[in-house]
Enzyme design. Sequence first.
Site, PDB file in Angstrom:
ATOM      1  N   HIS A   1       3.209  -0.529   7.363  1.00 20.36           N
ATOM      2  CA  HIS A   1       2.838   0.883   7.242  1.00 20.36           C
ATOM      3  C   HIS A   1       2.060   1.281   8.507  1.00 20.36           C
ATOM      4  CE1 HIS A   1       2.190   4.688   5.574  1.00 20.36           C
ATOM      5  NE2 HIS A   1       1.500   4.401   4.481  1.00 20.36           N
TER       6      HIS A   1
ATOM      7  N   ARG B   1      10.956   6.555   5.088  1.00 20.47           N
ATOM      8  CA  ARG B   1      10.042   5.871   4.159  1.00 20.47           C
ATOM      9  C   ARG B   1      10.929   5.186   3.135  1.00 20.47           C
ATOM     10  NH1 ARG B   1       4.579   6.467   2.170  1.00 20.47           N
ATOM     11  NH2 ARG B   1       4.453   6.087  -0.078  1.00 20.47           N
TER      12      ARG B   1
ATOM     13  N   GLN C   1      -0.205   4.638   8.819  1.00 20.48           N
ATOM     14  CA  GLN C   1      -1.482   4.595   8.111  1.00 20.48           C
ATOM     15  C   GLN C   1      -2.492   3.731   8.852  1.00 20.48           C
ATOM     16  OE1 GLN C   1      -2.512   6.223   5.014  1.00 20.48           O
ATOM     17  NE2 GLN C   1      -4.390   5.604   6.048  1.00 20.48           N
TER      18      GLN C   1
ATOM     19  N   ASP D   1      -6.654  -1.339  -1.049  1.00 22.34           N
ATOM     20  CA  ASP D   1      -5.431  -0.608  -1.400  1.00 22.34           C
ATOM     21  C   ASP D   1      -5.135  -0.908  -2.862  1.00 22.34           C
ATOM     22  OD1 ASP D   1      -3.108   0.900  -1.192  1.00 22.34           O
ATOM     23  OD2 ASP D   1      -1.956  -0.645  -0.139  1.00 22.34           O
TER      24      ASP D   1
ATOM     25  N   CYS E   1      -6.457   3.979   1.654  1.00 18.63           N
ATOM     26  CA  CYS E   1      -5.358   4.839   2.123  1.00 18.63           C
ATOM     27  C   CYS E   1      -4.859   5.803   1.051  1.00 18.63           C
ATOM     28  CB  CYS E   1      -4.217   3.983   2.656  1.00 18.63           C
ATOM     29  SG  CYS E   1      -3.449   2.896   1.435  1.00 18.63           S
TER      30      CYS E   1
ATOM     31  N   ARG F   1      -4.017  11.326   8.887  1.00 13.53           N
ATOM     32  CA  ARG F   1      -2.579  11.064   8.892  1.00 13.53           C
ATOM     33  C   ARG F   1      -1.863  12.185   9.632  1.00 13.53           C
ATOM     34  NH1 ARG F   1      -0.094   7.981   4.807  1.00 13.53           N
ATOM     35  NH2 ARG F   1       1.880   8.684   5.691  1.00 13.53           N
TER      36      ARG F   1
END
Length: 311
Positions: free
Chosen positions: A132, A105, A135, A228, A269, A297
């Site tokens: 991403h 990440r 996700q 988001d 998310c 997730r």
Amino acid sequence: MLKGKDLLSIHELSRDEVEEILSLAQELKAKQKAGIPHRILEGKSLGMIFEKSSTRTRVSFEVGMYQLGGQALFLSSSDLQLGRGEPIKDTARVLSRYLDGIMIRTYGHERIEELAEWADVPVINALSDLLHPCQALTDLLTIREYKGKNLTGLKMAYVGDGNNMTHSLMYAAAKVGMNFAAATPEGYEPNAEVVANAKADAAATGATVTITHNPMEAAADADVIVTDTWASMGQEAEHDARTAVFRPYQVNWELVAESGNARCIVMHCLPAYRGEEIAEDVFEEFADVIFDEAENRLHVQKAIMALTMGN
């Protein structure tokens, strides 16, 4: 199909590979809920490189690896020689001698690509500034749970910043035949190369990709509305300026009503900043969906690890 492969971008996956991940995730979720052991990665080790902090990413990968029978090692940049200037290619080759997979990440997507180029074990993109994928695959699983397995012809609307989530959701929708519309302010549009790639993917599945500055246009006829945070990690200094620009892009009841769809769901998310990108009452109305999304997730990432690192 995914054994030994990297997972850097949904664009690089086939439609069958996306289906493979989602199907296994559903299976593993059912086994977890039923208390059925599924120690697919017994004796395997995952290295988790964190150059960006996280709540959901760390916990879901670490717990997921444990549930699969393996172990996960948390590796912050301050703990690695990467943080002291060691080349990524050297870190990749060293960790490949110790581990069965690497999750990273980070900020620049090029760091993930270089790590994957030099590593001899699967590399999983847990987030970059560009993409991403974990996700977005999670969001597909959640949509399937609420809308049914066949997503072809449904419409996903994304409202907000043209960021890594926009990019990966665009790829995800295109791969499964969902129509996708993103509404962003001028100057905050998604990456042009990503849009071109997504449109090519969409053409192969009979879907469409639309980019607009009008949130109501994006929301029209939507089955799913996604948003988001307006200021992602590393953009905190821009928060006030971004809030002023993005205010018309809040997901509120007026926007949801524009879908004209009584069964439209809203997703996020997380972390969510109520009163900014999403209204408090809309968030709470769809909290079950949003927290199912957060839980998923775990199951999607378990599927990715099992498929890429399994025997």
